[in-house]
Design a protein around this motif. Structure first.
Motif: not given
Length: 259
Positions: A63-69
């Protein structure tokens, strides 16, 4: 992973494998891995099957955050009718976050990984009686949250007195200094229990619980076995003192010999 986010694992025998992706912890805290119990947060996990002579492609979208869910927790804590400022809200699981309640008793955590279940624990210093202050566990629960979920926890807590009396089973004499606890008989939800309270010279102790329900009250003392009894706590409190009779413990001795 390389600069392009790609990776390759070779020389695997055919079979089922679990692929795990961990966060880039070395760039943030290179010495963190030396601490006891260190384990970087897992951002993604899935099972793949490796077949003979084939290359298996795995595509992971963080995802855009780069941290997953990720998920968040918000809420408010009120104690005895008033907002509780400075209560500590700790979320632990696949990674951890911590935040304090503000002057209105409200809190909002940062985003955290919700790949696995998380433990939510709220502790705070509360006023009991006339000026008496005590650090208490106010809430404890395990949660499984969905991606992008914002979980709201509203706590409106009122202390309820629960009284216990501890005596020796053989003589009926009160036991002073015995440690008494009360545990809510409800798994993984809400307030769980209190810190041990010692009995006075009359063998009596007053415990404070934070919600009505069925409780297991236990006591133990030096030279005595641990005993417990059940108590039903209503919103108005229990009317009868919980009686606990402790048996004297028996010392055991022996000898071990290796032939």
């Amino acid at each position: 992973t390389d600069l392009a986010g790609e990776f390759r694992v070779t020389n695997l025998v055919p079979g089922k494998y679990q692929v795990s992706l961990s966060e880039r912890f070395l760039q943030q805290d290179p010495f963190g891995m030396m601490t006891s119990g260190f384990e970087p947060a897992t951002l993604h996990r899935e099972e793949v099957e490796i077949r003979n002579g084939e290359t298996t492609e795995v595509e992971i979208d963080l995802t855009p955050s780069g941290r997953g869910e990720t998920a968040r927790i918000t809420g408010q804590v009120r104690f005895d009718g008033r907002a509780l400022e400075g209560a500590k809200v700790r979320v632990s699981g696949n990674g951890s976050v911590e935040v304090l309640t503000d002057v209105r008793g409200r809190f909002e955590t940062a985003e955290f990984s919700c790949l696995e279940r998380v433990s939510v624990r709220i502790e705070g210093e509360v006023t009991l009686g006339v000026g008496q202050r005590r650090e208490m566990e106010l809430y404890s629960e395990w949660l499984q949250l969905a991606a992008d979920e914002v979980k709201d926890i509203q706590l409106d807590l009122y202390p309820i007195a629960l009284r216990a009396r501890v005596v020796a089973d053989a003589s009926g004499e009160p036991i002073s200094g015995a440690r008494v606890t009360a545990q809510l008989q409800k798994e993984n939800r809400g307030w769980s229990g209190n810190e041990p309270v010692e009995t006075d010279a009359n063998g009596e102790a007053e415990l404070l619980v934070l919600q009505p329900g069925e409780y297991s009250v236990s006591a133990e003392g030096d030279g005595f076995t641990r005993m417990q009894a059940n108590a039903t706590v209503t919103a108005e409190g229990v009317h009868e003192t919980v009686a606990l009779r402790l048996r004297q413990s028996v010392p055991c001795a022996g000898r071990v010999q290796v032939d």
